[in-house]
Design an enzyme around this catalytic site. Structure first.
Site, PDB file in Angstrom:
ATOM      1  N   ASP A 180       0.869  -1.174   0.000  1.00 55.86           N
ATOM      2  CA  ASP A 180       0.000   0.000   0.000  1.00 55.86           C
ATOM      3  C   ASP A 180       0.916   1.236   0.000  1.00 55.86           C
ATOM      4  O   ASP A 180       2.137   1.127   0.113  1.00 55.86           O
ATOM      5  CB  ASP A 180      -0.977  -0.009   1.187  1.00 55.86           C
ATOM      6  CG  ASP A 180      -2.202   0.862   0.899  1.00 55.86           C
ATOM      7  OD1 ASP A 180      -2.135   1.687  -0.040  1.00 55.86           O
ATOM      8  OD2 ASP A 180      -3.226   0.744   1.601  1.00 55.86           O
TER       9      ASP A 180
HETATM   10  C1  BGC Z   1      -5.075   3.198   0.140  1.00 58.00           C
HETATM   11  C2  BGC Z   1      -5.250   2.127  -0.918  1.00 58.00           C
HETATM   12  C3  BGC Z   1      -5.113   2.731  -2.293  1.00 58.00           C
HETATM   13  C4  BGC Z   1      -3.778   3.415  -2.393  1.00 58.00           C
HETATM   14  C5  BGC Z   1      -3.503   4.003  -3.745  1.00 58.00           C
HETATM   15  C6  BGC Z   1      -3.835   4.021  -0.081  1.00 58.00           C
HETATM   16  O1  BGC Z   1      -3.766   5.109   0.766  1.00 58.00           O
HETATM   17  O2  BGC Z   1      -5.024   2.580   1.406  1.00 58.00           O
HETATM   18  O3  BGC Z   1      -6.495   1.510  -0.757  1.00 58.00           O
HETATM   19  O4  BGC Z   1      -5.262   1.736  -3.263  1.00 58.00           O
HETATM   20  O5  BGC Z   1      -3.719   4.452  -1.426  1.00 58.00           O
HETATM   21  O6  BGC Z   1      -4.289   5.086  -4.012  1.00 58.00           O
END
Ligand code: BGC
Length: 713
Positions: free
Chosen positions: A262
């Site tokens: 993530d």
């Molecule tokens: C979120 C994810 C997301 C990623 C990319 C993160 O902050 O937890 O769910 O896919 O950002 O945008």
């Protein structure tokens, strides 16, 4: 070129570049020769940026093509960039939030929304969507419950599969198909206290029984990617967790696709206290078989040295590159690095009329009727006071709708206006979304002149979604005040709620004449609500998550254990498991949702005995005792009465959404296969044990008909 040849011809630095994911602005800034802001924070050079293998988010086909062209012009091996983005509930046409969609209990519908999202996203240059988010949730304080499939592992799992089928279609190589990245592995939905990014501490049993099934289901359906969670699992950050990634995902589940962290989660292992520094974080993540590092720079800055020092085996990097390049191949990017990206197609495909229709259908099937004393459906000739901050509010798309446009959303006022004469409707905001009260006297006067008040309240969109944790899950205070004043007028009031989580609303629902849970209903929210309010469409949504009576009850979920002291209301009641000041039961249970039709279930029949492994067929008679066509969800729950590991009081194992004509009687058949009776034993092996089971059928998880079944070896 064959993979082995490609790997041989790449420098170590080029290989490591493939493992880096950056946002598009990095590339643009580099073109201007600036190294500032985030780039400076990450501490990476302009040269590193053009080694990156994938991009996070992209603004459209034109931007994608420009970026891909510039990138390939500088690339020695012509390995195209992979573009990934969060397409969570639609791209330009926005569907209801995933929690709402789960409440449709309609997997074909959910698949169709994912299919449409993939089509719209693919023409804008997206190759991978960071969806579905299948984190099981039991705590509505957590803002991200709106992205999930709710509290039930079975519903979550079938919805996970539907999303994957919709996004990926038959083959990734076909136009309009995007790869699905299931997230957040694992158990991101269980942060302590519902506070985002907080510690997750689960027993192995809880992890296996509740949290893992939906991720596994998405992979069974062929999801090509997995995103790790921000949290720790058993004391180790998921992103560097070998037990979770290397052992469970790769070895046990034989997952051969790409694992991505993530956002900056590799570097965050330092703050977790698991990695001493970036270099250690890089080593721990690659050893856990994490392929792509999103938006932090531990790999690009340190993996080369780690290999040279003999502390990381280069085969780990080769394997990661192989997985990433294989995905690019499967998507057909080597033949056409732009794939389906096309500015002309964007114009015809985005928000196409059939997509809007689907968005409306999805909203119609997701909206849940929570209360109705008969005031609904509304008489089309009545005089309506439409009151509240959501009356004319356009921000009804919900979080994660970055390509959705507010001016394309149909408000509740617009929806109603398309059904009645303008003289019939008076609109007044009453108070703002954040709760600044307006001219209350004027509001009350308007309500008093009306036959019925439609009171549109809710949480502002930013109250839920990522970072949207709350300890108070009531409506903003001034909205509550507005509601109480309006209801005190005596004008029949229909409360319409826009929100991303179960709310604490008992003090309002007991006074309202009807309550409709609209969630964040998406682009066609207002038109769908109008159809339901006037009864052109009969509501059929069911709750995918229990509504607590108050925050003190949380977590409150239907599939809990019985305890040794369940409530029996005996003379020792005090010592039965309960609260002194509140019922154990939620305000509205999982699976609950009313209809304008009156449905009854009778003649539940199931075999009394069966052998383990035999499919068990049950049947029940569903009657629509009303003069309206309506749909409902017949739900089948199982309870194992005694087992080597205690079992929940109910577990959903099958359901069927059924539409019946006025007065129609139908026999509904549902089949339970062996896995419906299985559970993880003390050694965490999936087993079915002989013994007695209760089979329960209902139109929600609370009121059920029960039959006993004896299973033998
Ligand atoms: C979120 C994810 C997301 C990623 C990319 C993160 O902050 O937890 O769910 O896919 O950002 O945008």
């Amino acid at each position: 070129m064959k993979m082995s040849q490609l790997l041989e011809s790449m420098t170590l630095k080029e290989k490591i570049g493939q493992l880096l994911q950056l946002a598009p602005f990095f590339f643009k800034h580099t073109l201007k020769g600036e190294v500032t802001g985030h780039m400076e924070d990450l501490g990476i050079s302009a040269e590193d940026i053009f080694l990156a293998g994938s991009v996070l988010g992209i603004g459209g086909a034109k931007e994608m093509k420009e970026l891909q062209t510039t990138y390939l012009a500088q690339s020695r091996h012509l390995i195209p960039l992979l573009f990934m983005a969060d397409i969570i509930h639609g791209y330009r046409t926005i569907f209801p939030v995933p929690l709402a969609l789960a409440g449709s209990f309609n997997t074909e519908l959910v698949e169709a929304t994912a299919r449409t999202a993939a089509k719209e996203a693919s023409v804008s240059g997206v190759h991978v969507t960071f969806s579905p988010m299948v984190d099981l949730v039991r705590d509505p304080r957590w803002g991200r419950v709106m992205e999930s499939g709710g509290e039930d592992p079975f519903l979550n799992a079938v919805m996970a599969k539907a999303y994957v089928r919709g996004y990926q279609g038959d083959s990734l190589n076909n136009p309009f198909n995007v790869a699905s990245c299931v997230k957040h592995f694992a158990a991101y939905g269980a942060p302590e206290g519902g506070r985002d990014y907080n510690t997750v501490d689960l027993s192995k049993r809880a992890l296996y029984e509740w949290y893992l099934p939906a991720y596994e289901a998405a992979l069974e359906e062929g999801a090509h990617m997995v995103m790790t969670a921000f949290n720790v699992v058993d004391g180790v950050p998921a992103t560097g967790n070998q037990t979770l990634l290397k052992k469970l995902l790769r070895e046990d589940w034989r997952f051969e696709g790409v694992i991505i962290s993530d956002y900056s989660a590799v570097e965050e292992m330092i703050d977790h206290g698991y990695s001493a520094d970036q270099k250690e974080a890089a080593r721990q993540a690659i050893e856990a078989t994490l392929d792509i590092e999103m938006m932090s720079a531990c790999y690009i800055k340190h993996l080369e040295a780690l290999v040279q020092e003999g502390r990381v085996d280069v085969t780990l990097i080769d394997e990661a590159v192989t997985r990433i390049v294989t995905l690019k191949e499967k998507l057909g990017l080597f033949e056409n690095p732009f794939k389906t990206a096309d500015e002309t197609k964007e114009k015809t495909i985005h928000l196409a009329p059939e997509h809007r229709l689907l968005a409306k259908q999805a909203a119609l099937e997701s909206i849940v009727l929570l209360e109705n004393d008969g005031v609904l459906p509304l008489n089309q000739a009545c005089k309506i006071a439409l009151i509240g901050p959501y009356a004319e509010e356009r921000s009804i798309l919900g979080p994660w709708s970055w390509q959705g446009r507010l001016d394309e959303a149909i408000t509740l006022a617009e929806g109603l206006a398309s059904q009645v004469f303008s003289e019939q409707m008076m609109i007044h905001q009453g108070c703002t979304l954040d709760g600044e009260i307006g001219d209350l006297e004027e509001t009350i006067m308007i309500v008093q002149q009306a036959d019925v008040c439609v009171l549109a309240l809710g949480e502002p969109s930013h109250f839920s979604g990522e970072g949207g944790s709350r300890t108070n899950i009531k409506l903003p205070q001034e909205q509550e005040r507005l509601a109480l004043e309006v209801m005190a007028t005596g004008t029949p009031t229909v409360l319409v709620l826009f929100n991303g989580r179960p709310l604490e609303i008992e003090h309002l629902t007991t006074q309202a004449n009807a309550v409709l849970e609209a969630w964040f209903p998406g682009t066609e929210g207002g038109s769908a609500l109008a159809e339901i309010l006037f009864g052109h469409v009969n509501p059929s949504g069911k709750l995918p998550m229990s509504f607590p009576r108050n925050v003190g009850q949380i977590p409150v979920y239907y599939n809990h254990l019985n305890t040794g002291r369940p409530i029996k209301r005996s003379m020792y009641y005090r010592y039965e498991s309960h609260y002194l000041d509140c019922s154990n039961e939620p305000l509205y249970p999982f699976g609950y949702g009313l209809s304008y039709s009156h449905f009854t279930l009778t003649d539940f029949s199931s075999p009394k005995h069966a052998k383990i492994g035999d499919p068990i067929q049950v049947s029940v008679t569903l009657t629509n005792q009303s003069e309206r066509t309506g749909s409902t969800v017949v739900q089948l729950y199982v309870r194992d009465l005694s087992a080597s590991v205690v079992r929940p009081v109910k577990e959903l194992k099958a359901f069927k959404k059924v539409t019946l004509l006025p007065g129609e009687i139908n026999t509904i058949t549902l089949v339970l296969k062996a896995e419906a009776f299985s559970f993880y034993n003390q050694e965490l092996r999936l087993v079915v044990e002989p013994g007695l089971f209760d089979l329960m059928v209902g139109l929600d998880s609370k009121s059920v008909l029960v039959k006993r079944l004896a299973l033998t070896d």
